[in-house]
Each structure stands twice: as structure tokens, then as C-alpha cells.
Design a protein around this motif. Sequence first.
Motif, PDB file in Angstrom:
ATOM      1  N   GLU A  61       0.867  -1.176   0.000  1.00  0.00           N
ATOM      2  CA  GLU A  61       0.000   0.000   0.000  1.00  0.00           C
ATOM      3  C   GLU A  61       0.903   1.224   0.000  1.00  0.00           C
ATOM      4  N   LEU A  62       0.719   2.089  -1.006  1.00  0.00           N
ATOM      5  CA  LEU A  62       1.742   3.092  -1.270  1.00  0.00           C
ATOM      6  C   LEU A  62       1.177   4.306  -1.981  1.00  0.00           C
ATOM      7  N   ALA A  63       1.968   5.349  -1.941  1.00  0.00           N
ATOM      8  CA  ALA A  63       1.702   6.552  -2.716  1.00  0.00           C
ATOM      9  C   ALA A  63       3.047   7.144  -3.101  1.00  0.00           C
ATOM     10  N   GLY A  64       3.081   7.814  -4.252  1.00  0.00           N
ATOM     11  CA  GLY A  64       4.357   8.376  -4.677  1.00  0.00           C
ATOM     12  C   GLY A  64       4.218   9.252  -5.895  1.00  0.00           C
ATOM     13  N   GLY A 145      -2.334   4.842   2.773  1.00  0.00           N
ATOM     14  CA  GLY A 145      -3.289   3.977   3.441  1.00  0.00           C
ATOM     15  C   GLY A 145      -4.519   3.657   2.608  1.00  0.00           C
ATOM     16  N   LEU A 146      -4.798   4.473   1.600  1.00  0.00           N
ATOM     17  CA  LEU A 146      -5.960   4.240   0.747  1.00  0.00           C
ATOM     18  C   LEU A 146      -5.773   3.017  -0.135  1.00  0.00           C
ATOM     19  N   GLY A 147      -4.508   2.670  -0.437  1.00  0.00           N
ATOM     20  CA  GLY A 147      -4.249   1.610  -1.409  1.00  0.00           C
ATOM     21  C   GLY A 147      -4.633   0.225  -0.954  1.00  0.00           C
ATOM     22  N   CYS A 148      -4.707   0.015   0.344  1.00  0.00           N
ATOM     23  CA  CYS A 148      -5.081  -1.307   0.841  1.00  0.00           C
ATOM     24  C   CYS A 148      -6.155  -1.189   1.914  1.00  0.00           C
ATOM     25  N   GLY A 276     -17.074 -12.543   0.877  1.00  0.00           N
ATOM     26  CA  GLY A 276     -15.663 -12.185   0.859  1.00  0.00           C
ATOM     27  C   GLY A 276     -15.481 -10.828   0.220  1.00  0.00           C
ATOM     28  N   SER A 277     -14.455 -10.106   0.652  1.00  0.00           N
ATOM     29  CA  SER A 277     -14.173  -8.796   0.063  1.00  0.00           C
ATOM     30  C   SER A 277     -12.672  -8.653  -0.083  1.00  0.00           C
ATOM     31  N   HIS A 278     -12.237  -8.245  -1.275  1.00  0.00           N
ATOM     32  CA  HIS A 278     -10.805  -8.274  -1.616  1.00  0.00           C
ATOM     33  C   HIS A 278     -10.423  -7.007  -2.368  1.00  0.00           C
ATOM     34  N   GLY A 279     -10.025  -5.977  -1.632  1.00  0.00           N
ATOM     35  CA  GLY A 279      -9.538  -4.765  -2.279  1.00  0.00           C
ATOM     36  C   GLY A 279     -10.626  -3.950  -2.960  1.00  0.00           C
ATOM     37  N   MET A 280     -10.204  -2.985  -3.771  1.00  0.00           N
ATOM     38  CA  MET A 280     -11.117  -2.136  -4.520  1.00  0.00           C
ATOM     39  C   MET A 280     -10.421  -1.661  -5.795  1.00  0.00           C
TER      40      MET A 280
END
Length: 332
Positions: A61-64, A145-148, A276-280
Motif C-alpha cells: 500500500e503506497l503513494a508516490g 493507506g488508501l491503497g489497501c 468475501g471482500s478483496h480490495g477495490m
Amino acid sequence: MRAVVIEKYGVVPEVREVPEPEVAAGAVVLKVEATGLCRSDWHGWMGHDSDIVLPHVPGHELAGTIAAVGAGVEGWQVGDRVTTPFICACGSCAECAAGNQQVCPNQLQPGFNYWGSFAEYVAIPYAQVNLVRLPDELDFGTAAGLGCRFATSYRAVRQVGKVEAGETVVVYGCGGVGLSAVMIAAAAGARVVAVDTNPAALQLAAEYGAVETLSTTVGVDLDAHVTFDALGSNDLVQHALRVLRPRGRHVQIGLLPSGVQLDVSRLIGQELQWLGSHGMPAHAYPEMLDQVAQGNLNPAALITRTITLDETPAALAALSDGTPAGVTIITP
């Protein structure tokens, strides 16, 4: 570049110099401005993910900022501020065509399928369908934190669990995912009950909108419409199913590497739903970003600690003793 490198499962990794990723066609390379320390990274470090090949650099989970743009990537340029889902979907399969990139069978995940973001640079494949442009006012730590965790919780609460105003929601596990779910469900108008054994985590849950906090639901009559396991525990799953009212929904977010046992008779007899829920997917981010911009959601409040790359190996290993309250962000 400097990166956190895992040489052996369960052995504290080291920070060392490794080659920078090369930019491939259809991909970009990002200069990592911030990346989150997530329990999924711990699972990978412990050897619970069969996709990981050692030596390995975790982080998903990242930003850049874009440092290099590969051939065929249009509309993006060096210097653009971005984040990305931890699931990098191919963009060309039937699931992607239907908008379900979060279950793309050809997906690649940084920090799992290939070297991730506990480093100064990271590659993002299939960039055309996975990059999310960041608003100028959104800082990199919050965006990471939005990425995951936050995006995963947003989809789990709003799109999979379909939480509605007035419903009773019970969130088990108040780490980053669980606290995000508390905040998002409360913003949707639900009555949220947070469950965790960590008093500090429960205090944060109350600040983020939980009307009740519990260390256990044993013997407690909650009559919930929706439950979420945001940690990944067979025991918590059993509790979550027992507090559901007839036709209630359980959403499983936390990983269950050791499997789970279900009371199928209760599942059938009460017409319960196990989801089940897996990401977005990246295309769903604008709705969430709009909620953040309007002040309805405040993911920045979830960040309780910021550490350096050099502090990351010890912080990763410390997750074996439990998840600290709030979200930890790494600044490489």
C-alpha cells in the motif's frame, strides 16, 4: 536504491542497497513517498503467501510520484502524484471488462508477486488501469493507506456489505482495516460496535464513530445486521456468525491462512450470508476520494505512527506480538 529485503521467512529482514526497478512497457516506476505497514506484509514475511519468492521486498500500500513512464502508457507523466490499489489488474480479461479488477485472474500485487514498496522505488504494472491521481490537498501518508486498508474497508462496507443507515454493524479486529471499517460504517449512519482486546485500539474506534466497544462478544446479545472480521481468526468468525440476526451478512476481510470452520446448519437455517471482500479497483476510488474531500471520511486520523525505512524491519517483526493501534506509515 535502499530497500527492506527478506532473505528467510520469519527472520528479521535487512535494509540494504538493491537495483532500482526498470520501467517496462505498459508500466511506470514510482518514487515511493509513503508506504503502509500492513498485517498482510507480516503474513508474507511469515511464509503464508505462496506467490512470494525469496529474496523479497515487501510492501503493497503506497503513494508516490511517477519517476519513469513505460511505452504505451498514456495520460501520465513524470512527477504526477499517484496511488494504486494493491491489486494491479491486467485491464484486458473478462473480469476487468466487467469492472471487477479486484478479482482479476491475471493480477499482480507489489510486495507479493514481485518486489514491493518497502523501498525507494517500486514498479507498477498495467499502469493504465491501476493508477489513481491524487488531489493536491491529499498528503502522501494518508494516500498510502488508501491503497489497501482504507479502500479495502470502503468496498467491504459500502459495496459488499451494503451497510445502510440505522443498521447494527459489529467490527471484529480494530487494526488499520477494522478502524477504517468503523469510520466508514459510522459515516454511513450505522450503529457500530467495535471488538478488540487492545484498549488503545478500542479508544480509537470510539473516536472514529463506534457507539460501543467490547473486548469480547461472548454472552452479548447484539442482533447485528452485518459483521466484519477485519483480523482473520477462526474464533472471531464463530463469534461474528453467532451475533448475526436472521438473514444477516458476514463480510470476511481478514486472511485465514489456517482455514476456518463454519456452522453450516446455522448458515442455512438462518439464511445468513458469508461474503468475501478483496480490495477495490482503481475506477472506484473517485467516490471514496469525494467522501474524503467533503470531510465525511478522515483517513488521516487513522495514522498513529510514522517510521523510517531503517525502523521497518523491527516494526514488521513486532507484528508477531500483535497489531499496534492505528496505522503505521513508512517514509523511505
